[in-house]
Design an enzyme around this catalytic site. Sequence first.
Site, PDB file in Angstrom:
ATOM      1  N   GLY A 212     -26.470  64.855 -42.524  1.00  0.00           N
ATOM      2  CA  GLY A 212     -25.309  63.992 -42.803  1.00  0.00           C
ATOM      3  C   GLY A 212     -25.751  62.619 -43.232  1.00  0.00           C
ATOM      4  O   GLY A 212     -26.891  62.429 -43.637  1.00  0.00           O
ATOM      5  N   ASN A 213     -24.849  61.646 -43.177  1.00  0.00           N
ATOM      6  CA  ASN A 213     -25.207  60.264 -43.520  1.00  0.00           C
ATOM      7  C   ASN A 213     -24.384  59.306 -42.660  1.00  0.00           C
ATOM      8  O   ASN A 213     -23.557  59.733 -41.853  1.00  0.00           O
ATOM      9  CB  ASN A 213     -25.002  60.020 -45.021  1.00  0.00           C
ATOM     10  CG  ASN A 213     -23.571  60.288 -45.440  1.00  0.00           C
ATOM     11  OD1 ASN A 213     -22.650  59.629 -44.983  1.00  0.00           O
ATOM     12  ND2 ASN A 213     -23.378  61.302 -46.295  1.00  0.00           N
ATOM     13  N   HIS A 214     -24.588  58.001 -42.859  1.00  0.00           N
ATOM     14  CA  HIS A 214     -23.998  56.998 -41.965  1.00  0.00           C
ATOM     15  C   HIS A 214     -22.584  56.561 -42.354  1.00  0.00           C
ATOM     16  O   HIS A 214     -22.062  55.627 -41.758  1.00  0.00           O
ATOM     17  CB  HIS A 214     -24.898  55.760 -41.898  1.00  0.00           C
ATOM     18  CG  HIS A 214     -26.218  56.029 -41.262  1.00  0.00           C
ATOM     19  ND1 HIS A 214     -26.341  56.425 -39.943  1.00  0.00           N
ATOM     20  CD2 HIS A 214     -27.477  55.989 -41.760  1.00  0.00           C
ATOM     21  CE1 HIS A 214     -27.612  56.598 -39.659  1.00  0.00           C
ATOM     22  NE2 HIS A 214     -28.334  56.349 -40.744  1.00  0.00           N
ATOM     23  N   SER A 215     -21.976  57.189 -43.326  1.00  0.00           N
ATOM     24  CA  SER A 215     -20.627  56.765 -43.731  1.00  0.00           C
ATOM     25  C   SER A 215     -19.652  56.918 -42.558  1.00  0.00           C
ATOM     26  O   SER A 215     -19.696  57.909 -41.822  1.00  0.00           O
ATOM     27  CB  SER A 215     -20.162  57.622 -44.912  1.00  0.00           C
ATOM     28  OG  SER A 215     -18.785  57.439 -45.107  1.00  0.00           O
ATOM     29  N   ALA A 280     -18.953  59.778 -49.050  1.00  0.00           N
ATOM     30  CA  ALA A 280     -20.405  59.843 -49.238  1.00  0.00           C
ATOM     31  C   ALA A 280     -20.783  61.321 -49.092  1.00  0.00           C
ATOM     32  O   ALA A 280     -21.050  61.811 -47.991  1.00  0.00           O
ATOM     33  CB  ALA A 280     -21.105  59.003 -48.182  1.00  0.00           C
TER      34      ALA A 280
END
Length: 402
Positions: A212-215, A280
């Site tokens: 995943g990512n930090h969005s 994102a």
Amino acid sequence: MNIFSGKKILLGVTGGIAAYKSTFLTRLLVKAGASVRVILTPAARDFVTPLTLSTLSKNPVLSSFTNEDDDNDLWNNHVDLGLWADLMIIAPATANTMSKMVTGNIDNLLLAVYSSAKCPVYFAPAMDLDMYKHPSTTANFEKLASYGNYMIPAGDGELASGLSGKGRMAEPEEIMSFVGKQLEQDLPLFGKKCLITAGPTHESLDPVRFIGNHSTGKMGMALAHNLANRGAQVILIMGPSSVNSEHYFIHRIDVTSAQEMYDTVHKHIAHQDYAIFSAAVADYRPATTADQKIKKSADTLTIELVKNPDILASVGAMENRPFLVGFALETENELEHAFAKAKKKNTDLLILNSMKDKGAGFGTDTNKITMIDRLGNAEVFPLKSKELVAKDIIDEVIKRTQ
Ligand code: CTP
């Protein structure tokens, strides 16, 4: 949440038997989240007590230019009251009060506030059937409408006189529905449709792990709220996020992976006026998702990734596509990369975030953007809260589509 939530409402009550219904109306407005201040004409005090209405509205009730109950004899400033209100409802509006509203015969606080109010004014007539039909009354209805006031028509039924006919004040629920519908229609983007993607996507490796990512979804949420507050019907397709999206004009659909986001976007994209892609999205996903937890064994683990579909580009390639806004998050050669992205994905507007700018990007409450259009123009904006950035973006979308 509903259209009345947070609205500042002046409720004017005049001297007729239907004044008792103003207590129910006050309660409904307060329950719907409005701040209500009640103004009674002197005659209305014979029909309903200030104590009842101040208790229900949670505010002191006003009925004269000076506050008799106050030792300081404070002046009830009609101009301030008129400016405070988002809207004014006069219910019941007697024939006498309406005729004074028409002629400007300002002989009480309610009429003074009415004539200085800048907000929309609604009035709900209540009187006996013959008074309702009288030419002077119908002429006053027309005159008030010509001033831009909204009339909430009276209903048919049994009247206080014992006669039956037109003249019963609309029921409090009917007044709520009438005003609510009008408020919606008065919103600048009422009837417009917008699809927004927001938040991260999670690409499963196994039942307990993902890429995943930090969005956080805050920017997309600010955009959704700005559009909804202006009356647009928003479909918000949201990756995993804990941000609250409650709004009567936002329909939120939660998704997890990029593929799920892609499928959901294409299910809803037809007939949208605008589409804003702020999510994102993970560019790659694991080639396979293990059914069981991957066990620790060798010292290294290699995961094969395959490309996800590009949702923005797929909509950019559609023949009858909506006005399209994309985002670009860059870390170097920002403008050059953003121009290439705008062209490749066929966006009408591309919102560039640079990771080099402090306070921009994931997780923060602020953002710093550059807007890039189809002609290659780039407009740089200062650092602002995400709410104000959302306003700038939507203002630009409206400017370019209307
Ligand atoms: N986007 C999308 N679907 C993807 C990838 C990105 O819809 N599979 C959208 C994003 O929501 C954003 C825009 O494309 O509006 C640009 O995303 P960004 O991550 O900056 O660009 P990428 O196309 O992923 O390119 P790169 O990561 O190489 O910079």
